[in-house]
Design an enzyme around this catalytic site. Structure first.
Site, mmCIF file in Angstrom:
data_model
loop_
_atom_site.group_PDB
_atom_site.id
_atom_site.type_symbol
_atom_site.label_atom_id
_atom_site.label_comp_id
_atom_site.label_asym_id
_atom_site.label_seq_id
_atom_site.Cartn_x
_atom_site.Cartn_y
_atom_site.Cartn_z
ATOM 1 C CG HIS A 1 26.564 19.604 28.012
ATOM 2 N ND1 HIS A 1 27.330 19.086 29.028
ATOM 3 C CD2 HIS A 1 25.357 18.992 28.110
ATOM 4 C CE1 HIS A 1 26.625 18.203 29.714
ATOM 5 N NE2 HIS A 1 25.417 18.116 29.165
ATOM 6 C CE LYS B 1 20.803 12.564 38.817
ATOM 7 N NZ LYS B 1 21.024 13.014 37.449
ATOM 8 N NE ARG C 1 22.895 12.185 24.978
ATOM 9 C CZ ARG C 1 23.008 11.981 26.271
ATOM 10 N NH1 ARG C 1 24.186 12.043 26.847
ATOM 11 N NH2 ARG C 1 21.951 11.703 27.008
ATOM 12 C CB SER D 1 27.940 14.757 32.692
ATOM 13 O OG SER D 1 27.726 15.901 31.911
HETATM 14 O O1 PNS Z 1 21.401 17.313 32.026
HETATM 15 P P1 PNS Z 1 20.138 16.601 32.409
HETATM 16 O O2 PNS Z 1 20.256 16.051 33.813
HETATM 17 O O3 PNS Z 1 19.712 15.573 31.407
HETATM 18 O O4 PNS Z 1 18.997 17.732 32.422
HETATM 19 C C1 PNS Z 1 17.680 17.440 32.801
HETATM 20 C C2 PNS Z 1 16.981 18.740 33.257
HETATM 21 C C3 PNS Z 1 17.755 19.368 34.409
HETATM 22 C C4 PNS Z 1 16.925 19.706 32.093
HETATM 23 C C5 PNS Z 1 15.532 18.367 33.700
HETATM 24 O O5 PNS Z 1 15.593 17.386 34.678
HETATM 25 C C6 PNS Z 1 14.789 19.583 34.230
HETATM 26 O O6 PNS Z 1 14.270 20.361 33.458
HETATM 27 N N1 PNS Z 1 14.762 19.746 35.588
HETATM 28 C C7 PNS Z 1 14.159 20.876 36.226
HETATM 29 C C8 PNS Z 1 12.919 20.468 37.024
HETATM 30 C C9 PNS Z 1 11.706 20.386 36.110
HETATM 31 O O7 PNS Z 1 11.323 21.364 35.477
HETATM 32 N N2 PNS Z 1 11.107 19.181 36.050
HETATM 33 C C10 PNS Z 1 9.987 18.903 35.191
HETATM 34 C C11 PNS Z 1 10.466 18.439 33.829
HETATM 35 S S1 PNS Z 1 9.126 18.203 32.709
#
Ligand code: PNS
Length: 167
Positions: free
Chosen positions: A18, A42, A91, A128
């Protein structure tokens, strides 16, 4: 023109992969927002406030990184702050399908762009959840996370071990 971007994620906790993306974004943009997205369904190892505090301390030296938490849609976070670009690390090919879906959904919702940065191969296996799993089982993750995170991880695992288990 003042150029802003956001690096979003769960960051439970932030790891070197990150950090590599945030650092590279901070060289490309005038200001980088790190958005710790709250996922109410979560339960993380660290609270959202703890994650924000760790990232703030770790990125303080960059000078142009602002760390915030956000509950709700990422596109709303971007719209409220006039952020036109989301920066994400990729990744491996396995990341691509889901990242592409999210990028297309976000673009369709508000027109926000997503830019993918190829992860440094040194960090391409990092996540993570894997880091937490290895740390909980006693593996060495000192080369995968910043020192501050390593200390907090070690403390949290010790706290959990000390807690009485439910019957
Ligand atoms: O670190 P992660 O868990 O892979 O990150 C994923 C994250 C938090 C970036 C994604 O789940 C997100 O954008 N969540 C916010 C809610 C949202 O906007 N959902 C619609 C996504 S198209």
């Amino acid at each position: 023109m003042f150029r802003r971007a956001v690096c979003p994620g769960s960051f439970d906790p932030i790891h070197n992969g990150h950090l590599d993306i945030i650092e590279r974004a901070s060289r490309l943009y005038d200001q980088v927002h790190v958005a710790v997205l709250v996922n109410p369904s979560k339960k993380g190892m660290f609270s959202v406030d703890e994650r924000v505090a760790m990232i703030e301390e770790i990125t303080a030296g960059y000078g142009n990184v602002k760390v915030e938490s956000h509950q709700g849609l990422l596109v709303d976070y971007c719209r409220d702050r006039d952020i036109p670009a989301i920066v994400k690390g990729l990744r491996a090919v396995s990341d691509f399908d889901y990242e592409l879906q999210m990028a297309q959904m976000n673009y369709g919702l508000t027109g926000v762009e997503t830019l993918f940065v190829p992860t440094n191969p040194t960090y391409s296996f990092q996540s993570s959840s894997l880091i937490k799993e290895v740390a909980v089982l006693g593996g060495d993750v000192s080369h995968l996370v910043p020192d501050l995170v390593l200390r907090r991880l070690t403390e949290r695992i010790a706290e959990r071990r000390a807690q009485p288990t439910n019957p």
